[in-house]
Design an enzyme around this catalytic site. Sequence first.
Site, PDB file in Angstrom:
ATOM      1  N   THR A   1       0.819  -1.221   0.000  1.00 43.76           N
ATOM      2  CA  THR A   1       0.000   0.000   0.000  1.00 43.76           C
ATOM      3  C   THR A   1       0.858   1.281   0.000  1.00 43.76           C
ATOM      4  O   THR A   1       0.464   2.280  -0.598  1.00 43.76           O
ATOM      5  CB  THR A   1      -0.961   0.013   1.205  1.00 43.76           C
TER       6      THR A   1
ATOM      7  N   HIS B   1     -34.589 -23.491 -14.786  1.00 47.65           N
ATOM      8  CA  HIS B   1     -35.760 -24.181 -14.249  1.00 47.65           C
ATOM      9  C   HIS B   1     -35.457 -24.964 -12.978  1.00 47.65           C
ATOM     10  O   HIS B   1     -34.401 -25.557 -12.851  1.00 47.65           O
ATOM     11  CB  HIS B   1     -36.378 -25.158 -15.265  1.00 47.65           C
TER      12      HIS B   1
HETATM   13  C1  UD1 Z   1      -4.915  -2.798   4.887  1.00 49.40           C
HETATM   14  C2  UD1 Z   1      -4.076  -2.098   5.951  1.00 49.40           C
HETATM   15  C3  UD1 Z   1      -4.581  -2.496   7.333  1.00 49.40           C
HETATM   16  C4  UD1 Z   1      -6.045  -2.121   7.445  1.00 49.40           C
HETATM   17  C5  UD1 Z   1      -6.864  -2.787   6.333  1.00 49.40           C
HETATM   18  C6  UD1 Z   1      -8.301  -2.288   6.333  1.00 49.40           C
HETATM   19  C7  UD1 Z   1      -1.842  -1.844   5.006  1.00 49.40           C
HETATM   20  C8  UD1 Z   1      -0.440  -2.301   5.056  1.00 49.40           C
HETATM   21  N1  UD1 Z   1      -2.689  -2.483   5.812  1.00 49.40           N
HETATM   22  O1  UD1 Z   1      -4.697  -4.201   5.027  1.00 49.40           O
HETATM   23  O2  UD1 Z   1      -3.831  -1.814   8.321  1.00 49.40           O
HETATM   24  O3  UD1 Z   1      -6.538  -2.500   8.715  1.00 49.40           O
HETATM   25  O4  UD1 Z   1      -6.294  -2.458   5.043  1.00 49.40           O
HETATM   26  O5  UD1 Z   1      -9.029  -3.002   5.390  1.00 49.40           O
HETATM   27  O6  UD1 Z   1      -2.153  -0.929   4.278  1.00 49.40           O
HETATM   28  N2  UD1 Z   1      -3.353  -2.255  -3.004  1.00 49.40           N
HETATM   29  C9  UD1 Z   1      -2.757  -1.692  -4.098  1.00 49.40           C
HETATM   30  N3  UD1 Z   1      -1.455  -1.997  -4.359  1.00 49.40           N
HETATM   31  C10 UD1 Z   1      -0.713  -2.817  -3.582  1.00 49.40           C
HETATM   32  C11 UD1 Z   1      -1.323  -3.389  -2.449  1.00 49.40           C
HETATM   33  C12 UD1 Z   1      -2.649  -3.095  -2.177  1.00 49.40           C
HETATM   34  O7  UD1 Z   1      -3.394  -0.929  -4.835  1.00 49.40           O
HETATM   35  O8  UD1 Z   1       0.474  -3.017  -3.898  1.00 49.40           O
HETATM   36  C13 UD1 Z   1      -4.762  -1.943  -2.703  1.00 49.40           C
HETATM   37  C14 UD1 Z   1      -5.656  -3.172  -2.798  1.00 49.40           C
HETATM   38  O9  UD1 Z   1      -6.183  -3.299  -4.115  1.00 49.40           O
HETATM   39  C15 UD1 Z   1      -6.740  -2.847  -1.773  1.00 49.40           C
HETATM   40  C16 UD1 Z   1      -6.033  -1.973  -0.748  1.00 49.40           C
HETATM   41  O10 UD1 Z   1      -4.858  -1.494  -1.373  1.00 49.40           O
HETATM   42  O11 UD1 Z   1      -7.783  -2.101  -2.345  1.00 49.40           O
HETATM   43  C17 UD1 Z   1      -5.698  -2.717   0.547  1.00 49.40           C
HETATM   44  O12 UD1 Z   1      -4.731  -3.710   0.270  1.00 49.40           O
HETATM   45  P1  UD1 Z   1      -4.614  -5.064   1.082  1.00 49.40           P
HETATM   46  O13 UD1 Z   1      -3.327  -5.697   0.729  1.00 49.40           O
HETATM   47  O14 UD1 Z   1      -5.869  -5.832   0.910  1.00 49.40           O
HETATM   48  O15 UD1 Z   1      -4.523  -4.549   2.593  1.00 49.40           O
HETATM   49  P2  UD1 Z   1      -5.074  -5.264   3.877  1.00 49.40           P
HETATM   50  O16 UD1 Z   1      -4.290  -6.500   4.117  1.00 49.40           O
HETATM   51  O17 UD1 Z   1      -6.552  -5.365   3.784  1.00 49.40           O
END
Ligand code: UD1
Length: 403
Positions: free
Chosen positions: A85, A316
Amino acid sequence: MKAVILAAGKGTRMGPLTENRPKVMLPVANRPLLEHIILTLKIAGIRDILMVTGYCKEKIEDYFNDGSKLGVNIEYVEQKAQKGTADAIASAKNLMDERFLVTNGDVLAASSDIKNLLKADGDVIIGSKKVASPEEYGILYVKGKRVEKIVEKPKSSTSDIANAGIYVFSPEIFDAIKNTMPSPRGEYEITDSIQQIIDSGKHAGFVLLEKWQDIGFPWHVLEVNEMMLTDGTDIQWEIRGEVEPLATLKGNVSVGKGTIIRNGSYIIGPVVIGNDCDIGPNCFIRPATSIGDGVRIGNAVEVKNSIVMNATHIGHLSYVGDSIIGEGCNFGAGTKIANLRHDGRTVMVELAGRKLNSGRRKLGVIMGDDVHTGINSMMNVGAVVAGGACIDPGEYVKGVYGK
Ligand code: UD1
């Protein structure tokens, strides 16, 4: 203020549902999840959006274009590899010179929550929510109005205040991101960048959100679908197709253009039905159901609390309950989906190699695109069916099926 939406990830925890689309494009009340997020931001007063895309980016760009159809301006930046992120937010570096909002593409809050975040004081503001399972989230340790520490997915925790994945940052976050090292899971995590800002003595504030839903697993999509159909503000409850005189529509029902609801159909809202569908005769569609475009729901079919995506045919004598059915599927006559365990326990689901407790007493199947089921096939609670699977006549499906 501008907003950045993080939408580059695939959503591996969605199983077969994200084989052909990113999680953010999953339909909720017949609109992609991302559209609901954009409309929420718009109501909160944000019109300029930067979308960070990656996996299946053309699906997002083709659908939203420049955003003018929704009354917003959308620019896109590609994150070539999903390195976390913090890395995703770094792609916005050259476009943000003032305070800006960031939201994950897989969380939904209310517009009033977004407004409260925009009003709050601090160098960083973190949207937050109390949760029952802190180990699934970034967790905030707070004192008064300050966040003193943020820990990503702790094994055990004394706090239950989760990072909701919605923030207000100033451009100094980009310096913190530059100094962020990969986490144990090998990603650049925005929570580590925030911790640096806290360590440098700056004020990190938090706002508890009233209405927030995290969409991590398929059953969350069902929950958000129900929530949007029940009290979402962006659905127009209109009949734009044809309803034959002996069909019954009760409560909020929306019927799209070119759709026919044949005699004997009994539909209890909230239900949305897309364009060019052929519904009935003599079917029963129960509350919290979203039916996409070009769908056929035929004679003696019952559908309840489910999402049926575009061009799927359930012709169906079938039952579909508490399920998500992908695009272009075809159900043989008499296909039945179980949605309740006999022992009254909550339904377990296997996704990405993990056996997970959905926490739901009622859950049917999670099905990818282009699945064919034979006549009288049966699917057990929590079954996960891969896209393209062919189920034999009379076959009993449980657990993970196909591929
Ligand atoms: C993230 C948070 C966590 C929070 C949670 C809430 C981080 C490290 N963690 O975890 O603290 O409690 O969300 O839901 O941020 N994404 C990108 N590019 C990347 C990685 C992710 O665009 O390289 C986007 C994903 O598409 C998604 C969002 O960022 O929409 C969250 O990514 P994800 O890896 O799912 O984070 P969580 O593990 O849910």
